[in-house]
Design an enzyme around this catalytic site. Structure first.
Site, PDB file in Angstrom:
ATOM      1  N   SER A   1      45.073  18.716 -57.938  1.00 52.39           N
ATOM      2  CA  SER A   1      43.622  19.297 -57.666  1.00 52.39           C
ATOM      3  C   SER A   1      43.600  20.689 -57.835  1.00 52.39           C
ATOM      4  CB  SER A   1      43.287  18.829 -56.164  1.00 52.39           C
ATOM      5  OG  SER A   1      44.025  19.574 -55.240  1.00 52.39           O
TER       6      SER A   1
ATOM      7  N   LYS B   1      43.160  24.185 -51.135  1.00 54.35           N
ATOM      8  CA  LYS B   1      41.669  24.492 -51.939  1.00 54.35           C
ATOM      9  C   LYS B   1      41.378  25.676 -51.754  1.00 54.35           C
ATOM     10  CE  LYS B   1      41.568  19.788 -51.821  1.00 54.35           C
ATOM     11  NZ  LYS B   1      41.806  19.012 -52.996  1.00 54.35           N
TER      12      LYS B   1
END
Length: 259
Positions: A54, A123
């Site tokens: 990701s 993230k």
């Protein structure tokens, strides 16, 4: 002729005392090393590994990263553009993404921060408390009305920089078109750099209509799109393994333009 007194063998007692002294020094060194490692893990730096794609291309699967913690001491908090590691804010980690727990000696090393942990998420912070994050301006994410130029660090996308948008279970019609979020105080809006493969804040975001709802149950569900600052472990400072991917992590300059 008188009997001669026998003397004890030279060094026998000294040898035993020397062995015990050396053993004691080894124990002290080992205990000190463990306490130092626990202190470093708790307050300074901790190792993690990247379990998914990701955050590609910057962070690849199985990269080992060092997460530093002092940046958020004494009132400091995550800033836009920081890559952060945080605890799961609520069902963000899918069952097939949960890494196997280390066992044996590795488990012991993991407890004191000497073996990378993979049970958190990583993230990039896009918005902080009070920010308005929306999509899109010619395919670019806007923060407080400023369009971000993310081409230098996100994976190339076919149509825009936020294609994972859904409505807490059901994808929103039009994908990137028309979503908007006002980040609550004390929370963060985060996204993966691989926008086509990142179940991030945009993925968990509610539709504007549901965001405006006064129903407590709906409001609670919608709040799962944001990461509490208190869940943040620290900022990713560097990739340290494999060695051919070693590099420091920097905050992209495009976030300096946000009002």
């Amino acid at each position: 002729m008188g009997a001669m007194n026998e003397e004890p063998a030279a060094g026998s007692g000294q040898g035993s005392r020397g062995f015990l002294r050396s053993l004691g020094e080894i124990v002290i060194i080992a205990v000190t090393a463990v306490l130092l490692a626990i202190f470093i893990k708790t307050f300074l730096v901790q190792a993690f590994y990247i379990p998914s794609g990701s955050m590609e291309p910057g962070l690849a699967i199985n990269d080992r990263v060092l997460v530093e913690k002092p940046s958020y001491w004494l009132g400091g908090s995550p800033e836009r553009g920081d890559v952060v590691v945080f605890a799961d804010p609520g069902d963000w980690i899918f069952a097939n993404q949960i890494p196997p727990s280390p066992s044996g000696f590795r488990a012991a090393l993991s407890k004191i921060g000497l073996y990378p942990s993979g049970d958190h998420l990583v993230k990039r912070v896009i918005g902080v408390g009070g920010d308005t994050v929306e999509c899109c301006d010619s395919g670019r994410i806007l923060v407080n009305g400023t369009a971000l130029d993310e081409t230098s660090f996100i994976a190339p996308t076919d149509h825009c920089d936020g294609p994972m948008t859904q409505d807490n279970g059901a994808y929103l019609a039009g994908g990137c078109k028309g979503w908007k979020a006002v980040v609550p105080k004390g929370r963060l809006f985060v996204m993966g750099d691989n926008r086509a493969n990142s179940a991030d804040s945009s993925f968990h975001l509610c539709s504007p209509k549901r965001q405006r709802s006064t129903d407590p149950a709906i409001k609670e569900t919608c709040s799962s799109a944001y990461v509490p600052v208190s869940d943040v472990v620290g900022r990713v400072a560097a990739v340290f393994w494999p060695t051919d991917r070693f590099g420091l992590e920097h905050r992209p300059a495009t976030f300096d333009n946000v009002d």
